[in-house]
Design an enzyme around this catalytic site. Structure first.
Site, short mmCIF file in Angstrom:
data_model
loop_
_atom_site.label_atom_id
_atom_site.label_comp_id
_atom_site.label_asym_id
_atom_site.label_seq_id
_atom_site.Cartn_x
_atom_site.Cartn_y
_atom_site.Cartn_z
N HIS A 91 -13.80 0.64 8.74
CA HIS A 91 -13.29 1.16 7.76
C HIS A 91 -11.68 1.29 7.88
CE1 HIS A 91 -12.71 4.09 4.43
NE2 HIS A 91 -12.24 4.91 5.37
N ALA A 110 2.04 3.09 2.33
CA ALA A 110 3.17 3.28 3.28
C ALA A 110 4.24 2.33 2.82
CB ALA A 110 2.58 2.64 4.78
N ARG A 123 -15.67 11.56 12.23
CA ARG A 123 -16.61 10.56 11.81
C ARG A 123 -17.01 9.44 12.98
NH1 ARG A 123 -12.53 7.92 7.64
NH2 ARG A 123 -13.29 9.83 6.34
N THR A 182 -5.00 0.56 -0.41
CA THR A 182 -4.77 1.98 -0.80
C THR A 182 -5.65 2.46 -2.12
OG1 THR A 182 -2.64 2.17 0.32
CG2 THR A 182 -2.77 3.81 -2.00
N ALA A 213 -8.90 3.76 -1.85
CA ALA A 213 -8.95 5.08 -0.90
C ALA A 213 -9.67 5.90 -1.93
CB ALA A 213 -7.93 5.55 -0.35
N GLY A 247 0.81 -1.08 0.04
CA GLY A 247 0.10 -0.02 -0.01
C GLY A 247 0.89 1.09 -0.02
N ARG A 273 -9.10 8.52 13.78
CA ARG A 273 -8.55 9.14 12.85
C ARG A 273 -9.02 10.45 12.20
NH1 ARG A 273 -8.13 8.40 7.19
NH2 ARG A 273 -9.79 6.64 7.57
N HIS A 316 -16.73 4.21 8.88
CA HIS A 316 -17.09 5.02 8.02
C HIS A 316 -18.67 5.45 8.04
CE1 HIS A 316 -17.27 7.68 4.57
NE2 HIS A 316 -15.97 7.85 4.54
N LYS A 354 0.84 -10.44 -0.71
CA LYS A 354 0.16 -11.61 -0.85
C LYS A 354 -0.75 -11.50 -1.82
CE LYS A 354 -3.52 -10.49 2.28
NZ LYS A 354 -4.53 -10.83 3.63
N GLU A 399 -13.34 18.01 4.75
CA GLU A 399 -13.83 16.84 5.28
C GLU A 399 -14.13 17.09 6.82
OE1 GLU A 399 -11.57 13.59 3.84
OE2 GLU A 399 -11.97 14.10 2.01
C1 SIN Z 1 -13.43 9.38 2.56
O1 SIN Z 1 -13.40 9.59 1.49
O2 SIN Z 1 -14.52 9.53 3.14
C2 SIN Z 1 -12.55 8.11 3.18
C3 SIN Z 1 -11.32 8.93 3.37
C4 SIN Z 1 -10.63 8.62 4.55
O3 SIN Z 1 -10.75 7.46 5.12
O4 SIN Z 1 -9.97 9.35 5.14
#
Ligand code: SIN
Length: 525
Positions: A329, A13, A270, A43, A46, A11, A364, A230, A35, A115
């Site tokens: 999520h 990272a 969130r 990723t 996302a 991904g 997060r 999420h 794997k 966001e």
């Molecule tokens: C989203 O676009 O809502 C996901 C973004 C995230 O998980 O930071």
């Protein structure tokens, strides 16, 4: 195979680390073991962008830091967050230099979106809501050119620990044969564990493999009770659940309950939105609520990926309200690291979702995760090249190595019992297991038990019921992914049971408020 740095996972990272190594020290032999195929990681899925201070007069790294700390509900490591917000903008610019294309306005300036939990617009996107796919594309191309070895469809079973140091991994190769891959340094970048739940936005590969390996080897992990849900996954049988990005709410989409009423500020962090939604779902006895994006202009043009996924199920986002419900999520906790990404075990490093650097705390902040991978992956490489060879009492790792810690006292360690210290049982043919009916049934039992008892809202009794299901799950050793899910599920339930309060993504109906005495990390191992 003679490898200096073995990266597990592909991904953002892990690949950012591999690319950084190629740029900084082309002589460093880097291997990437994954794997699936290189480009097949969480990723890629996302949608949400990358949060970084890249412009906008009203923004500053101090503000980004303050928003991240507020979302993290008292458990962020301030030093780690400072590293994230200060180094983030430079990493985004490096990615642009590497060829990643982010959305720009007609004057050519980066488009910044707002966001949940962000006090200003600071999130850059690519292709509307296809940011991860664009980042992955740029990184995969670079890694294919530079890595000394790329081991695709290999499965890392366990860490090789000798003389108190990680020396590589035991693995199954693409034909299911047992192999050892030895390396001076091993970097866990294996991603998250959304497959713990029956409803998730994560791909099938998100089975907590790195976390399980660390737990079996007795390496300290923390904050695993903080699985982030999420708020706006499309309520539809497709799995992973199609995500309706937070960016939609950032542009003005509204949440409505079964009666069509608004009930929450859509731009709260969130954890708060998911909890308000879950409470409303229970009150109204319904399976989903609604996201009303009908007021958004140029929907198809601005969000082509989302438009395509909802149109595919017969919905028109410009006229229909979209059915939504929270879905697992992102795991905010993971393998504890210091500010360089070193874990408690010399020779073992971690970055990205599998790690607990301390930047996310109990929840997060939206769009901080791609950024975390882009910042902390390269930091590992820089530390290795600088000759750092073991953990320091910095960042989240302070909580086990001493020094000043969150809450003023060292966090008490929890134990998973006999599992810790055991190596995974010998297994073969991992890639052939997916069709096994019995194992698939067991996986589904685990996922439903987690959703029922350890979801957005939990209690002592719901967690006890889930723990009982996990205890009688039977033999999971025939499928290494299932075995890993089992270990991580047990860890999550253990920590969620011990955390007798509500904080961030961890909502306890029997302890609805945060308790100052629990303002510290719960460490396992
Ligand atoms: C989203 O676009 O809502 C996901 C973004 C995230 O998980 O930071």
């Amino acid at each position: 195979m003679d490898i200096d740095l073995l990266v597990l996972g592909s991904g953002v990272a892990g690949l950012s680390a591999a690319v950084r190594a190629a740029v900084a020290e082309p002589g460093l032999r880097v291997g990437v073991l994954t794997k699936a195929e290189l480009a097949q990681s969480a990723t890629r899925w996302a949608q949400g962008g990358v949060a970084a201070v890249l412009g906008g007069d009203e923004d500053s790294t101090d503000l980004h830091l303050a928003d991240t700390l507020a979302a993290g509900a008292g458990l962020c490591d301030v030093d780690a967050v400072r590293v994230l917000v200060d180094e983030g903008p430079g990493r985004v610019n490096e990615l642009i230099a590497l060829g990643a294309v982010f959305d720009r306005d007609h004057k050519g300036a980066l488009q910044l979106a707002r966001e949940g939990g962000h006090s200003v617009a600071r999130v850059v996107h690519a292709g509307g809501a296809a940011t991860g796919a664009e980042i992955e594309r740029a990184l995969v191309d670079a890694v294919r050119e530079t890595a000394a070895a790329v081991l695709e469809r290999w499965f890392a079973l366990d860490l090789l620990v000798e003389g108190g140091r990680c020396r590589g991994v035991a693995a199954l190769d693409e034909h299911g044969r047992h192999r050892e891959v030895r390396a001076t340094h091993v970097l866990l970048a294996t991603g998250g564990a959304g497959q713990l739940y029956s409803v998730t936005t994560n791909p099938l590969e998100a089975t907590g493999d790195g976390l399980a390996m660390a737990l079996r080897a007795g390496v300290a992990v923390a904050d695993v009770e903080f699985m982030q849900f999420h708020p706006t996954a499309l309520h539809h049988p497709a799995m992973p659940r199609p995500l309706l990005s937070e960016a939609l709410r950032g542009h003005g989409a509204l949440l409505r309950d079964a009666d069509g009423e608004r009930f929450v500020d859509e731009l709260r962090p969130r954890d708060q939105v998911s909890r308000a939604m879950t409470e409303r779902l229970l009150e109204q006895g319904v399976e989903h609520l609604w996201l009303d994006a009908t007021g958004l202009e140029r929907f198809d043009e601005r969000f082509p990926t989302i438009a395509a996924s909802v149109r595919k199920v017969g919905l028109d986002p410009t006229t229909d309200w979209l059915p939504v419900a929270p879905a697992a999520h992102y795991l905010s906790g993971g393998v504890l690291t210091d500010l360089h990404g070193a874990t408690a075990l010399p020779g073992l490093w971690a970055c990205g979702e599998v790690a607990c650097t301390g930047v996310h705390g109990a929840n997060r902040l939206a769009s901080n995760s791609l950024l975390e991978g882009m910042v902390f992956g390269p930091r590992v490489v820089e530390a290795v090249l600088a000759g750092v060879d073991g953990p320091s009492a910095t960042g989240a790792l302070r909580d086990v190595l001493g020094g000043e810690v969150l809450g003023g006292t060292a966090a008490p360690a929890l134990s998973l019992g006999p599992l810790v210290g055991e190596m995974a049982p010998a297994r073969t043919g991992w890639a052939d297991q997916s069709g096994s009916g019995e194992l698939e049934k067991t996986r589904s039992v685990l996922q439903h038990a987690m959703t029922e008892g350890a979801g957005v809202l939990r209690s002592a009794s719901s967690l006890a019921e889930t723990a009982a299901v996990l205890d009688r799950l039977g033999d999971v050793s025939g499928d290494p992914e299932l075995a890993n899910l089992h270990v991580v599920a047990r860890a999550l339930v253990l920590a969620a049971t011990a955390r007798q309060e509500s904080r961030g993504c961890h909502g306890r109906t029997d302890f609805p408020e945060p308790r100052p005495a629990l303002a510290h990390r719960l460490v396992i191992g």
